[in-house]
Design a protein around this motif. Structure first.
Motif, short mmCIF file in Angstrom:
data_model
loop_
_atom_site.label_atom_id
_atom_site.label_comp_id
_atom_site.label_asym_id
_atom_site.label_seq_id
_atom_site.Cartn_x
_atom_site.Cartn_y
_atom_site.Cartn_z
N GLN A 295 44.74 46.33 41.40
CA GLN A 295 44.48 45.53 40.22
C GLN A 295 42.99 45.40 39.95
O GLN A 295 42.17 45.42 40.87
N VAL A 296 42.66 45.18 38.69
CA VAL A 296 41.27 44.91 38.31
C VAL A 296 40.72 43.75 39.13
O VAL A 296 39.57 43.76 39.58
N GLU A 297 41.56 42.74 39.34
CA GLU A 297 41.10 41.50 39.96
C GLU A 297 41.17 41.48 41.48
O GLU A 297 41.05 40.40 42.10
N HIS A 298 41.31 42.62 42.11
CA HIS A 298 41.45 42.65 43.57
C HIS A 298 40.28 42.03 44.33
O HIS A 298 40.46 41.55 45.45
N PRO A 299 39.03 42.01 43.78
CA PRO A 299 37.93 41.45 44.57
C PRO A 299 38.09 39.99 44.98
O PRO A 299 37.58 39.59 46.03
N VAL A 300 38.81 39.17 44.19
CA VAL A 300 38.93 37.77 44.60
C VAL A 300 39.76 37.66 45.88
O VAL A 300 39.50 36.80 46.73
N THR A 301 40.74 38.53 46.02
CA THR A 301 41.52 38.56 47.27
C THR A 301 40.66 39.06 48.42
O THR A 301 40.76 38.55 49.55
N GLU A 302 39.81 40.04 48.15
CA GLU A 302 38.93 40.55 49.20
C GLU A 302 38.04 39.45 49.76
O GLU A 302 37.84 39.37 50.99
N TYR A 303 37.51 38.61 48.90
CA TYR A 303 36.65 37.52 49.36
C TYR A 303 37.43 36.51 50.20
O TYR A 303 36.99 36.11 51.28
N VAL A 304 38.58 36.11 49.71
CA VAL A 304 39.33 35.04 50.37
C VAL A 304 39.92 35.50 51.71
O VAL A 304 40.02 34.71 52.65
N TYR A 305 40.27 36.80 51.79
CA TYR A 305 40.88 37.30 53.03
C TYR A 305 39.95 38.15 53.88
O TYR A 305 40.33 38.58 54.98
#
Length: 445
Positions: A295-305
């Protein structure tokens, strides 16, 4: 691990994938159209191949040209990014039939989830909640009217083959349904080559929450938390954050378990997203669709995890174990992403042009994934996304403070851009409180 990777995409996502590939010692190969010859991703790749003119059908959707580039450069694998050919099951099959590695879910999973009616039925059978709706396409207008009467107005009229917020309309009564049915059907035939339409209950005040899943090489499916995606214009996302301010620990457990069941139902491998509609008042949620790609928004998951999802994709495609312990996934902090688009900040209409000034914000907890830089030309041939501004903090409040400073520091001159919209949003009490829903942008306008 894969040793050479062709990125069948452009702009910021091509640049993003190339960055991780090079960090892993993988030879990164770019393909580009004549319109993109001067963009950063072309220069940053280890090798780049011109595949055609600006028209995507002749370049980024030209399967023959992409496969020829892979053969000519000795690429071992193809990563499709998002958009273009990323959810094209036939292309995925062709890539694998050519002896190359496809960095994504297998073609059968793409096919199963690509048809929205089939996906709904599969999810219902797997015990994933689905909204009231048709289990077969509405064959004609009379069938749509009958179905809507049974479901109850308002209803959503959706292209069965659509995705990414395209091919949808809302009908509040039968008169509106008659208009929307013809409109959606014509759009679906033109855009997707499939005029099949489904009718589904429409919820006026809902939130759009999605779960990141990863199908591992050993067959397990894991969930890496949820993302809130309710800031949208024309059903297209503008802001995403993780974790969702609307999701309690109990609801999160239910959401993630349902997403894992969804992935298991189709034997999912690699990265994917299970999208849901959430009624924050009742904490009921319904399956919307599964995006069988990054997804376009995958970076927010990268930060949190604390993971690199592109690296995890490459590891799965290589048959390797993940970098993390699937049984000990622990989220930390909060992250927000804003999509910086070449469009005016009021009506959100595209505004291409030459970038005269491009100054990206920097600082603790600030990341910019950009596809352009100063001197580049934003052309009308592709999506208007210029960059993704991602901020993170120990808390949502800290992330919001960093977002305000980063937006104020982002300087773009030349093409129209929506940076002023984010400055407005970050002063909006509904957004700041975390109580917003998918209607927030229309209420701001």
């Amino acid at each position: 691990m894969i040793e050479s990777l062709l990125v069948a995409n452009r702009g910021e996502i091509a640049r993003r994938i190339i960055r991780t590939a090079k960090q892993l010692g993988i030879r990164a190969i770019a393909v580009y159209s004549e319109a993109d010859v001067d963009l950063p991703f072309v220069a940053e790749a280890d090798e780049a191949v011109l595949i055609g003119p600006p028209n995507p059908a002749q370049s980024y959707r030209n399967t023959e040209a992409i496969l020829a580039a892979a053969k000519a450069t000795g690429a071992q694998a193809i990563h499709p990014g998002y958009g273009f050919l990323s959810e094209n099951a036939e292309f995925a099959r062709t890539v694998e039939a050519s002896g190359l590695i496809w960095v994504g879910p297998d073609a059968d999973a793409i096919t199963a989830m690509g048809d929205k009616i089939n996906a709904r039925n599969l999810m219902a059978a797997a015990g994933v909640p689905v909204a009231p709706g048709t289990t077969d396409p509405a064959a004609d207008l009379d069938a749509a009217v009958t179905a809507a009467a049974e479901i109850g107005y308002p209803v959503m009229v959706k292209a069965a083959a659509g995705g990414g917020g395209m091919g949808m309309g809302v009908a509040v009564d039968e008169a509106a349904l008659r208009t929307e049915y013809d409109k959606v059907r014509a759009f679906a035939e033109r855009m997707f080559g499939d005029g099949s339409v489904l009718i589904e209950r429409y919820f006026p005040r809902v939130r759009h929450v999605e779960v990141q899943i990863l199908g591992l090489a050993d067959g397990r499916v894991v969930a890496l938390g949820e993302r809130e995606c309710s800031v949208q214009r024309r059903n297209q996302k503008l802001v995403e954050e993780s974790p969702s301010p609307a999701v309690s620990p109990q609801l999160r457990a239910r959401l993630l378990a349902a997403a894992v069941r969804a992935g298991e139902a189709v034997g999912y491998r690699n990265a994917g997203t299970v999208e849901c509609l959430l009624d924050p008042a009742t904490e009921d949620f319904f399956f919307l669709e599964m995006n069988t790609r990054l997804q376009v928004e995958h970076p927010v998951t990268e930060y949190v995890y604390g993971v690199d999802l592109v690296e995890e994709q490459l590891r799965v495609a290589s048959g390797l174990a993940p970098t993390f312990d699937p049984d000990a996934l622990t989220p930390s902090g909060h992250a927000i992403e804003m999509r910086i688009n070449a469009e005016d900040p009021k009506r959100f209409l595209p505004g291409p042009g030459v970038i005269r000034t491009w100054v990206e914000p920097t600082g603790t907890g600030v990341r910019v994934d950009s596809g352009y830089t100063e001197g580049n030309t934003v052309t009308p041939f592709y999506d208007s996304l210029l960059a993704k501004l991602i901020v993170s903090g120990a808390t949502r409040d800290e992330a919001l403070d960093r977002a305000k400073a980063a937006v104020a520091a982002f300087q773009i001159e030349g093409p129209k851009n929506n940076v002023p919209f984010f400055a407005e949003l970050l002063e909006n009490e509904e957004f700041l409180s975390g109580t917003y829903d998918t209607g927030i942008v229309s209420r701001m306008r």
